[in-house]
Design a protein around this motif. Sequence first.
Motif, PDB file in Angstrom:
ATOM      1  N   MET A  13       0.833  -1.204   0.000  1.00  0.00           N
ATOM      2  CA  MET A  13       0.000   0.000   0.000  1.00  0.00           C
ATOM      3  C   MET A  13       0.868   1.255   0.000  1.00  0.00           C
ATOM      4  N   THR A  36      -1.934   6.411   0.733  1.00  0.00           N
ATOM      5  CA  THR A  36      -3.164   5.705   1.090  1.00  0.00           C
ATOM      6  C   THR A  36      -3.259   5.504   2.597  1.00  0.00           C
ATOM      7  N   LEU A  67      -4.133   8.734   4.271  1.00  0.00           N
ATOM      8  CA  LEU A  67      -5.555   9.035   4.082  1.00  0.00           C
ATOM      9  C   LEU A  67      -6.412   8.253   5.072  1.00  0.00           C
ATOM     10  N   VAL A  68      -6.063   6.982   5.299  1.00  0.00           N
ATOM     11  CA  VAL A  68      -6.800   6.162   6.268  1.00  0.00           C
ATOM     12  C   VAL A  68      -6.640   6.737   7.669  1.00  0.00           C
TER      13      VAL A  68
END
Length: 234
Positions: free
Chosen positions: A70, A74, A77-78
């Motif tokens: 990942m 990303t 953002l999580v």
Amino acid sequence: TAVTGEFTGLENYRTVFGNGPFRLAVYNTLRFTCICLPLLLILGLAAALMLSQLKQVQLFKSFFLLPMAMPSATIVLVWKMTFSVDGFLNRLLETHVDFMWTEDAFWVLVFSYVWKNLGYTVILWLAGILAIPGDFIEAARVDGAGSFRVFWSVMLPQLKGSMYTITVLSFLNSFKVFRESYLVAGAYPHESMYMLQHLFNNWFLALDLPRLSAAAILMAGALGAVIAVCIKRL
């Protein structure tokens, strides 16, 4: 030698040790490593032992490696969707707190590191477990050894090579956790997760090369000492 070419002796080192942000960064980094390294070793070994009993090992190996694939963007953002003021965790707890600017930020960093690095740890442990000759384990069981005795006296000694590799890789990776925390909180995050990488980055941007060089030498010496101990003991 300072940037000016003037010999300064140990002055740069005295300046570094007397620097408050340096002491904070060292404390946070040591705390982070001392918590994450045992967690990673124990959780990885436990998961690998369970996986070694399953037939569909390859499928689960791919699942554990997914976090490593990942992108950092990303993950960030999580983090923001979960721990920000309007994030999922605040809605769940019915609060209105930015967790990345509280003491909880440190534990978010710990969770992120363990989650992202658990995959390769499991794979390395699993490779070591599957390489142990089955005859050793069967002979121990025939002699009356229980499951714990087989693990402690037969399997664990055979896993020293895997333990050394995992320990060194995990220790080095614990010094590279800067990227995600920097993208979330910038160059000056909450003090609970102000790491050595933040300090080095800020000194570099300020072109404070004497202190940066002295701190880098100290860090290289510390890393070398830890690796030497791992080689000696494992």
